[in-house]
Design a protein around this motif. Structure first.
Motif, PDB file in Angstrom:
ATOM      1  N   LYS A   1     -14.746   4.810  -2.515  1.00  0.00           N
ATOM      2  CA  LYS A   1     -14.556   4.711  -1.050  1.00  0.00           C
ATOM      3  C   LYS A   1     -14.751   3.270  -0.568  1.00  0.00           C
ATOM      4  O   LYS A   1     -15.456   3.009   0.403  1.00  0.00           O
ATOM      5  CB  LYS A   1     -15.550   5.638  -0.312  1.00  0.00           C
ATOM      6  CG  LYS A   1     -15.569   7.070  -0.805  1.00  0.00           C
ATOM      7  CD  LYS A   1     -14.245   7.761  -0.560  1.00  0.00           C
ATOM      8  CE  LYS A   1     -14.300   9.253  -0.872  1.00  0.00           C
ATOM      9  NZ  LYS A   1     -14.471   9.571  -2.285  1.00  0.00           N
ATOM     10  N   LYS A   2     -14.090   2.347  -1.271  1.00  0.00           N
ATOM     11  CA  LYS A   2     -14.188   0.941  -0.913  1.00  0.00           C
ATOM     12  C   LYS A   2     -12.859   0.442  -0.353  1.00  0.00           C
ATOM     13  O   LYS A   2     -11.796   0.725  -0.908  1.00  0.00           O
ATOM     14  CB  LYS A   2     -14.568   0.100  -2.145  1.00  0.00           C
ATOM     15  CG  LYS A   2     -15.939   0.432  -2.735  1.00  0.00           C
ATOM     16  CD  LYS A   2     -17.064  -0.012  -1.813  1.00  0.00           C
ATOM     17  CE  LYS A   2     -18.435   0.288  -2.386  1.00  0.00           C
ATOM     18  NZ  LYS A   2     -18.759  -0.530  -3.561  1.00  0.00           N
ATOM     19  N   GLU A   3     -12.947  -0.290   0.734  1.00  0.00           N
ATOM     20  CA  GLU A   3     -11.755  -0.893   1.314  1.00  0.00           C
ATOM     21  C   GLU A   3     -11.295  -2.066   0.448  1.00  0.00           C
ATOM     22  O   GLU A   3     -12.100  -2.804  -0.096  1.00  0.00           O
ATOM     23  CB  GLU A   3     -12.054  -1.403   2.726  1.00  0.00           C
ATOM     24  CG  GLU A   3     -12.247  -0.301   3.764  1.00  0.00           C
ATOM     25  CD  GLU A   3     -10.947   0.430   4.083  1.00  0.00           C
ATOM     26  OE1 GLU A   3      -9.872  -0.207   3.987  1.00  0.00           O
ATOM     27  OE2 GLU A   3     -11.006   1.624   4.405  1.00  0.00           O
ATOM     28  N   ILE A   4      -9.983  -2.219   0.320  1.00  0.00           N
ATOM     29  CA  ILE A   4      -9.422  -3.350  -0.417  1.00  0.00           C
ATOM     30  C   ILE A   4      -8.782  -4.300   0.590  1.00  0.00           C
ATOM     31  O   ILE A   4      -7.934  -3.878   1.384  1.00  0.00           O
ATOM     32  CB  ILE A   4      -8.353  -2.904  -1.425  1.00  0.00           C
ATOM     33  CG1 ILE A   4      -8.895  -1.832  -2.364  1.00  0.00           C
ATOM     34  CG2 ILE A   4      -7.840  -4.088  -2.231  1.00  0.00           C
ATOM     35  CD1 ILE A   4      -7.869  -1.298  -3.335  1.00  0.00           C
ATOM     36  N   SER A   5      -9.180  -5.553   0.558  1.00  0.00           N
ATOM     37  CA  SER A   5      -8.582  -6.525   1.477  1.00  0.00           C
ATOM     38  C   SER A   5      -7.124  -6.766   1.091  1.00  0.00           C
ATOM     39  O   SER A   5      -6.763  -6.722  -0.090  1.00  0.00           O
ATOM     40  CB  SER A   5      -9.359  -7.838   1.443  1.00  0.00           C
ATOM     41  OG  SER A   5      -9.152  -8.505   0.215  1.00  0.00           O
ATOM     42  N   LYS A   6      -6.287  -6.998   2.098  1.00  0.00           N
ATOM     43  CA  LYS A   6      -4.862  -7.220   1.841  1.00  0.00           C
ATOM     44  C   LYS A   6      -4.636  -8.445   0.958  1.00  0.00           C
ATOM     45  O   LYS A   6      -3.800  -8.426   0.059  1.00  0.00           O
ATOM     46  CB  LYS A   6      -4.124  -7.382   3.167  1.00  0.00           C
ATOM     47  CG  LYS A   6      -3.937  -6.079   3.927  1.00  0.00           C
ATOM     48  CD  LYS A   6      -3.061  -6.287   5.146  1.00  0.00           C
ATOM     49  CE  LYS A   6      -2.825  -4.957   5.862  1.00  0.00           C
ATOM     50  NZ  LYS A   6      -1.953  -5.133   7.055  1.00  0.00           N
ATOM     51  N   ASN A   7      -5.400  -9.510   1.245  1.00  0.00           N
ATOM     52  CA  ASN A   7      -5.232 -10.735   0.455  1.00  0.00           C
ATOM     53  C   ASN A   7      -5.541 -10.502  -1.019  1.00  0.00           C
ATOM     54  O   ASN A   7      -4.823 -10.968  -1.895  1.00  0.00           O
ATOM     55  CB  ASN A   7      -6.147 -11.839   0.993  1.00  0.00           C
ATOM     56  CG  ASN A   7      -5.679 -12.370   2.338  1.00  0.00           C
ATOM     57  OD1 ASN A   7      -4.512 -12.214   2.693  1.00  0.00           O
ATOM     58  ND2 ASN A   7      -6.570 -12.977   3.084  1.00  0.00           N
ATOM     59  N   ARG A   8      -6.613  -9.742  -1.275  1.00  0.00           N
ATOM     60  CA  ARG A   8      -6.996  -9.438  -2.657  1.00  0.00           C
ATOM     61  C   ARG A   8      -5.927  -8.573  -3.331  1.00  0.00           C
ATOM     62  O   ARG A   8      -5.600  -8.771  -4.497  1.00  0.00           O
ATOM     63  CB  ARG A   8      -8.346  -8.715  -2.669  1.00  0.00           C
ATOM     64  CG  ARG A   8      -8.985  -8.631  -4.055  1.00  0.00           C
ATOM     65  CD  ARG A   8     -10.315  -7.917  -3.954  1.00  0.00           C
ATOM     66  NE  ARG A   8     -10.973  -7.812  -5.236  1.00  0.00           N
ATOM     67  CZ  ARG A   8     -11.767  -8.722  -5.767  1.00  0.00           C
ATOM     68  NH1 ARG A   8     -11.997  -9.848  -5.097  1.00  0.00           N
ATOM     69  NH2 ARG A   8     -12.336  -8.551  -6.937  1.00  0.00           N
ATOM     70  N   THR A   9      -5.392  -7.628  -2.575  1.00  0.00           N
ATOM     71  CA  THR A   9      -4.337  -6.757  -3.101  1.00  0.00           C
ATOM     72  C   THR A   9      -3.094  -7.568  -3.454  1.00  0.00           C
ATOM     73  O   THR A   9      -2.483  -7.360  -4.508  1.00  0.00           O
ATOM     74  CB  THR A   9      -3.961  -5.674  -2.074  1.00  0.00           C
ATOM     75  OG1 THR A   9      -5.107  -4.866  -1.803  1.00  0.00           O
ATOM     76  CG2 THR A   9      -2.843  -4.783  -2.603  1.00  0.00           C
ATOM     77  N   TYR A  10      -2.722  -8.499  -2.588  1.00  0.00           N
ATOM     78  CA  TYR A  10      -1.555  -9.340  -2.842  1.00  0.00           C
ATOM     79  C   TYR A  10      -1.746 -10.179  -4.105  1.00  0.00           C
ATOM     80  O   TYR A  10      -0.814 -10.351  -4.900  1.00  0.00           O
ATOM     81  CB  TYR A  10      -1.280 -10.265  -1.652  1.00  0.00           C
ATOM     82  CG  TYR A  10      -0.825  -9.545  -0.401  1.00  0.00           C
ATOM     83  CD1 TYR A  10      -0.055  -8.389  -0.491  1.00  0.00           C
ATOM     84  CD2 TYR A  10      -1.152 -10.025   0.865  1.00  0.00           C
ATOM     85  CE1 TYR A  10       0.359  -7.708   0.647  1.00  0.00           C
ATOM     86  CE2 TYR A  10      -0.739  -9.371   2.013  1.00  0.00           C
ATOM     87  CZ  TYR A  10       0.016  -8.211   1.907  1.00  0.00           C
ATOM     88  OH  TYR A  10       0.425  -7.556   3.038  1.00  0.00           O
ATOM     89  N   ILE A  11      -2.958 -10.690  -4.278  1.00  0.00           N
ATOM     90  CA  ILE A  11      -3.257 -11.511  -5.461  1.00  0.00           C
ATOM     91  C   ILE A  11      -3.137 -10.679  -6.738  1.00  0.00           C
ATOM     92  O   ILE A  11      -2.521 -11.105  -7.729  1.00  0.00           O
ATOM     93  CB  ILE A  11      -4.672 -12.123  -5.363  1.00  0.00           C
ATOM     94  CG1 ILE A  11      -4.713 -13.177  -4.253  1.00  0.00           C
ATOM     95  CG2 ILE A  11      -5.084 -12.755  -6.702  1.00  0.00           C
ATOM     96  CD1 ILE A  11      -6.104 -13.679  -3.927  1.00  0.00           C
TER      97      ILE A  11
END
Length: 217
Positions: free
Chosen positions: A98-108
């Motif tokens: 149940k952890k949010e993933i930041s968009k920037n991290r996902t893009y990387i």
């Protein structure tokens, strides 16, 4: 005897990953986590099977050169499948804990995966050591990102079902990269597929155990 033991690892790995993955998908209904992890295991088992099955045929028929082109094509497919395996695990970790993933991290992470696929395609038939190492850099980077995240989660209460997943992933990554770098030019290192398969069997067992205890929610 050695061939029988080696073949047993390969067969158990492929059958267990496909069986557990299929079972999770069929029983998932509206359970998103089961669908993700089930799809991941299927992807892993089928992807690795493309180069393991020809190796099994080679072992049992003793026709070393007959299946070489199939093995090389299978290795290419497997190199892409393992990238998707880590990408899917990355999203599974977010849902399970149940952890949010930041968009920037996902893009990387996605960028690393795409670069890995592109390099695998470009250097598909190249056995030069430097280029083999180059095409495996994205896999190493992606693997270390996922391993680091699961290592962090293993230290908290919620991490118990997959407490040692980071270790299995780390060892499988070491064996995978070593196999890719060394086995192309040194046949002796093909043996690294055995411990690699064993680590994947361990991962399949952890997923199966978590599912059996109804922890995939």
């Amino acid at each position: 005897m050695h061939s029988v033991i080696k073949s047993s690892f390969y067969i158990i790995f492929i059958l267990s990953s496909i069986a557990v993955g299929s079972q999770l998908l069929l029983s998932s209904k509206d359970n998103r986590l089961k669908k993700i992890i089930g799809f991941m295991l299927l992807f892993l088992g089928i992807g690795e099977g493309f180069h393991i099955v020809p190796r099994l045929l080679e072992i049992f028929t003793s026709e070393i050169n007959k299946y070489q082109s199939m093995i090389e094509t299978g290795r290419f497919i497997s190199s892409i499948a393992i990238l998707f395996f880590y990408l899917i695990l990355y999203w599974f970790r977010s849902g399970f804990y149940k952890k949010e993933i930041s968009k920037n991290r996902t893009y990387i992470v996605l960028f690393i995966g795409i670069i890995g696929v592109v390099l695998s395609i470009i250097f598909k038939d190249n056995t030069e050591y430097f280029l083999v190492a180059l095409r495996n850099i994205p896999l190493l980077a992606l693997g270390l990102v996922v391993i680091t995240e699961f290592k962090k989660e293993s230290l908290v209460e919620a991490g118990k079902p997959f407490k040692y997943l980071w270790l299995a992933l780390l060892l499988s990554l070491v064996f995978t990269i070593s196999f890719e770098l060394l086995s192309t030019n040194f046949d002796l290192f093909i043996i690294l597929m055995m411990p690699k398969s064993l680590m994947f069997i361990w991962i399949v067992y952890m997923v199966f155990d978590a599912s059996k205890k109804d922890l995939l929610k």
